[in-house]
Design a protein around this motif. Sequence first.
Motif, PDB file in Angstrom:
ATOM      1  N   ASP A  83       0.837  -1.185   0.000  1.00 18.49           N
ATOM      2  CA  ASP A  83       0.000   0.000   0.000  1.00 18.49           C
ATOM      3  C   ASP A  83       0.888   1.258   0.000  1.00 18.49           C
ATOM      4  OD1 ASP A  83      -2.905   0.956   0.752  1.00 18.49           O
ATOM      5  OD2 ASP A  83      -1.496   2.137   1.942  1.00 18.49           O
ATOM      6  N   GLU A  84       0.412   2.304  -0.676  1.00 15.74           N
ATOM      7  CA  GLU A  84       1.210   3.545  -0.763  1.00 15.74           C
ATOM      8  C   GLU A  84       1.511   4.125   0.615  1.00 15.74           C
ATOM      9  OE1 GLU A  84      -1.474   5.760  -3.121  1.00 15.74           O
ATOM     10  OE2 GLU A  84      -1.056   4.533  -4.882  1.00 15.74           O
ATOM     11  N   ARG A  85       0.557   4.011   1.531  1.00 12.45           N
ATOM     12  CA  ARG A  85       0.770   4.565   2.873  1.00 12.45           C
ATOM     13  C   ARG A  85       1.898   3.809   3.590  1.00 12.45           C
ATOM     14  NH1 ARG A  85      -0.135   9.101   4.171  1.00 12.45           N
ATOM     15  NH2 ARG A  85      -0.429   8.561   6.342  1.00 12.45           N
ATOM     16  N   GLN A  86       1.990   2.508   3.326  1.00 11.17           N
ATOM     17  CA  GLN A  86       3.081   1.730   3.935  1.00 11.17           C
ATOM     18  C   GLN A  86       4.422   2.179   3.350  1.00 11.17           C
ATOM     19  OE1 GLN A  86       1.511  -2.206   2.930  1.00 11.17           O
ATOM     20  NE2 GLN A  86       1.142  -2.597   5.100  1.00 11.17           N
ATOM     21  N   ILE A  87       4.437   2.406   2.035  1.00  9.10           N
ATOM     22  CA  ILE A  87       5.683   2.849   1.390  1.00  9.10           C
ATOM     23  C   ILE A  87       6.110   4.212   1.952  1.00  9.10           C
ATOM     24  CG2 ILE A  87       6.746   3.533  -0.807  1.00  9.10           C
ATOM     25  CD1 ILE A  87       6.272   0.594  -0.856  1.00  9.10           C
ATOM     26  N   ILE A  88       5.144   5.126   2.110  1.00  5.87           N
ATOM     27  CA  ILE A  88       5.471   6.459   2.644  1.00  5.87           C
ATOM     28  C   ILE A  88       6.088   6.311   4.041  1.00  5.87           C
ATOM     29  CG2 ILE A  88       4.443   8.615   3.510  1.00  5.87           C
ATOM     30  CD1 ILE A  88       2.453   8.406   1.121  1.00  5.87           C
ATOM     31  N   ARG A  91       9.616   4.899   3.823  1.00  2.39           N
ATOM     32  CA  ARG A  91      10.552   5.921   3.350  1.00  2.39           C
ATOM     33  C   ARG A  91      10.911   6.908   4.461  1.00  2.39           C
ATOM     34  NH1 ARG A  91       8.489   8.059  -2.496  1.00  2.39           N
ATOM     35  NH2 ARG A  91       8.858   6.177  -3.715  1.00  2.39           N
ATOM     36  N   LYS A  92       9.951   7.161   5.339  1.00  4.66           N
ATOM     37  CA  LYS A  92      10.229   8.111   6.414  1.00  4.66           C
ATOM     38  C   LYS A  92      11.140   7.526   7.480  1.00  4.66           C
ATOM     39  CE  LYS A  92       6.281  11.167   5.973  1.00  4.66           C
ATOM     40  NZ  LYS A  92       4.935  11.474   6.393  1.00  4.66           N
TER      41      LYS A  92
END
Lengths: 237, 276
Positions: A83-88, A91-92
Amino acid sequence: MEQILEIQGLAKQFFLHEQGREIKSCRDISFTLAKGGFIGIVGTSGAGKSTVLRCIYRTYLATQGSVVYDSLSYGKLDLVTADERQIIHLRKVEIGYVSQFLTIMPRTTAKQHVIDGALDAGFSYEESVVKAEEMLRYFRLSETLWDIYPNTFSGGEKLRLNLAHAMVKAPRLLLLDEPTASLDNNTKLLVKELLMKLKKEGTSMVGIFHDLEFMEGLCDQVYNISQGSFQKSREVS
Amino acid sequence: MENPVLKIDHLTVRYGKTCEYCRNGGELDKNTCPHCKTVWACNDVDVSLYEGEILGIVGESGSGKSTLMKSLYFDFDITAGEGYLKNFEDGKSDIFAQSLQQKKYIKNHIMGMVYQNPMLGLRMDYSSAGNIAEKLIAAGHRSYDGMNERVAELLDAVEILQSRKKEPPKNFSGGMQQRVQISKALANNPAILLLDEVTTGLDLSVQAKVLELIRKIRQEFHISIMLVSHDLAVIRMLADRTIVMLDGKIIEQGLTDQILDDPQMPYTQQLVHSLL
């Protein structure tokens, strides 16, 4: 040995709608990265080295294959389909990406840029300032440059700032996209020394370099990517 | 998985009476029905916005970006769709189905809006402090001293000199007007900030100030922001995720760097390849 990254059958094609053309960038990429290991990727320009890193970082959507990352936050996760939120989030706090180019908000000083990296990772402002100063010192960026907008920095200074920004969150996995491409020999040596220090401290890394000599003593394995093939070219015991 | 602070399902805004052809999903000429000329400004749009994130919205003029933003701020009546806010009745009530009073509550307590045109967001003849105070009063503030203090705090945050707080925004430059609008939008600590082309038409140095301010707001207040912009550099710099709109529909969405560096749809590729 425990693996932090397992890449299986990774391929990337770009379809350019306007021209009706398909560009095959890389295919059949498979390798594993042990925790605390360092894999170097070499190859000619246009062979698809950066594409591999960008597929790991999810800047590019892989066309085929899987990139399984053993994360602290979610356990084993395929970065291709996560999921994009997991990737964000990853990355943080877990995955860093460093290139020779500096992307920075306008009117942001060098020190603020590193502080922002720490704030993104969830540290308080006070903690972030302390960590940012530590990192800037670690990467030997002169204190006189801390409160300056970095547009005028030299290539080496920009790179060290990039590294400080990426490392302030202490990522477990660091992706290095030709970071030394435009540096003079002395600065390259300094960067190599700093990367060796990071490796000793346990950061797992995948890096693209043009300079084979630079990789000597730094990488555990070196892969060569050329049109249509991806092969292990060297293993350093 | 975390819950979004804002969830919009099937949002549709159309102008016109519609006909059987377009109601049944017939192919439109861009966003207009070729038979009855009904304009489908937003057509079955789904959006989720998460806590502390900046969501970029890009697309050509007329693609429905501003309609989406203004619908969320209840400036337009929607034709169909539902919306849920985490901070409003635990995300269980459709915000579009609320009474006028409840919608005002949401506008004054949960959301802030900054329009591309400051004339829409500010009363140009009132003082700047008065503009901000108006928003505070709408949220129930009554203490003169308390409001004065808050106004001073907000003007400081957007770097407008206290000595100019009594001046009306019509005396200010475009960049200053945008900053007064931002301070007004932030007056009641909203959970969500809607920014519609806030940097358009500003010179580079003023644009940099506004961008810095947006970054600061996100860091300090942990606000979720929806940001419409034609400037892809601004989107790259600020947005975590980006959605691409065309003819009233979302055609692509993803991580901002993925959308800009590996666009999948023909229109998005065209947009990115048009970058100077």
